[in-house]
Scaffold this motif. Structure first.
Motif, short mmCIF file in Angstrom:
data_model
loop_
_atom_site.label_atom_id
_atom_site.label_comp_id
_atom_site.label_asym_id
_atom_site.label_seq_id
_atom_site.Cartn_x
_atom_site.Cartn_y
_atom_site.Cartn_z
N THR A 1 -4.88 33.53 0.86
CA THR A 1 -4.16 32.67 1.98
C THR A 1 -4.81 31.56 2.48
O THR A 1 -4.51 30.56 3.01
CB THR A 1 -3.75 33.63 3.41
N ARG B 1 1.04 32.12 -0.53
CA ARG B 1 0.48 33.02 0.27
C ARG B 1 -0.09 32.09 1.40
O ARG B 1 -0.60 32.81 2.31
CB ARG B 1 -0.58 34.00 -0.35
N ASN B 2 -0.19 30.98 0.93
CA ASN B 2 -0.73 30.08 1.98
C ASN B 2 0.24 29.40 2.90
O ASN B 2 1.31 28.94 2.37
CB ASN B 2 -1.57 28.77 1.41
#
Length: 277
Positions: free
Chosen positions: A177, A251-252
């Protein structure tokens, strides 16, 4: 004291000079000095007279991978909408280096559940439209976002089947992330001539285009946006220049917001289209 020549001798000499001059006319010219170069054969002379002039080619735009208009480009939207349990995507297929890989996977997704397959389909549709508008023939590796597969080995052979000049595989990553940015994968070590130089040139062009469009190289993987890989079956099995572009990290949070927005998808498609010229 010297004896002066008689008039009759002067006339005789003059006549001889005139006669000798007439013998050295055009039909009796002295032989030229021999050349050290061998004489051209009749066949070579005929060929030289029939070779057409070479037309200058249109130079590629700087930083792009040169592909002439009219050529075929395969656009491969990663994954598919119905890849999942029971779909058969976990069966092994050749990985191009003597091992096997799963046929396919479900792909990554954002924390909010936005799936990679939907992202790759949207960007690939836009990319295909842009390339067609520039005169390229585009073949999509899948024709909808409501199916299964195709398997990675089939995707790897798609470029050869289509007689394509290049393959661009569109993906999004599922990294940490805290990491963000894009990276471009190419097969390494190379397994054939197309991978040995052209694939790397296509990867360089993709990185240049993405950076030129304002996108950041991945902060968590690869180097400067490039990622040399030996574990990607679709790249290992490719016999035409092929790259896989992880456009963003789902996921970021910031990358995920970019990936699911129509504006972000359009910017990414425009950047990928700019990699070829």
């Amino acid at each position: 004291m010297p004896i002066a020549p008689s008039p009759s001798r002067v006339v005789l000499v003059a006549v001889l000079v005139v006669l000798l001059g007439s013998c050295a006319g055009p039909g009796n010219a002295p032989a030229a000095a021999p050349s050290l170069a061998p004489p051209a054969s009749p066949a070579a002379s005929a060929a030289a007279s029939t070779v057409p002039p070479v037309a200058p080619s249109t130079p590629a735009r700087p930083g792009t991978f040169p592909i002439p208009a009219g050529a075929t480009i395969v656009v491969d939207p990663g994954h598919n909408g119905r890849n999942g349990p029971g779909s058969g995507i976990d069966r092994p297929v050749p990985d191009g280096r003597g091992g096997t890989k799963p046929c396919n996977t479900t792909g990554a997704s954002s924390a909010e559940g936005y799936p990679e397959h939907a992202f790759t389909w949207a960007v690939s549709q836009d990319l295909a439209q842009r390339l067609r508008a520039r005169g390229y023939r585009v073949v999509l590796a899948r024709d909808s976002d409501d199916g299964v597969g195709p398997c990675v080995d089939v995707r790897g052979e798609a470029g050869a089947r289509a007689h394509a000049a290049a393959v661009i595989s569109v993906h999004a990553d599922g990294g940490p992330t805290s990491g963000h940015g894009f990276h471009v994968l190419y097969s390494s070590p190379p397994l054939n001539p197309a991978q040995r130089g052209p694939a790397r040139a296509l990867a360089d062009a993709a990185v240049t285009a993405m950076r030129g469009a304002g996108f950041t190289p991945a902060t968590y993987i690869g180097r400067g946006g490039l990622d040399a890989r030996g574990d990607i079956a679709g790249l290992n099995l490719a016999s035409v220049p092929s790259v896989l572009v992880e456009c963003a990290n789902l996921r970021n949070p910031a990358d995920a917001a970019l990936a699911r927005s129509p504006q972000g998808q359009q910017r990414l498609a425009e950047a990928l289209a700019a990699a070829v010229g």
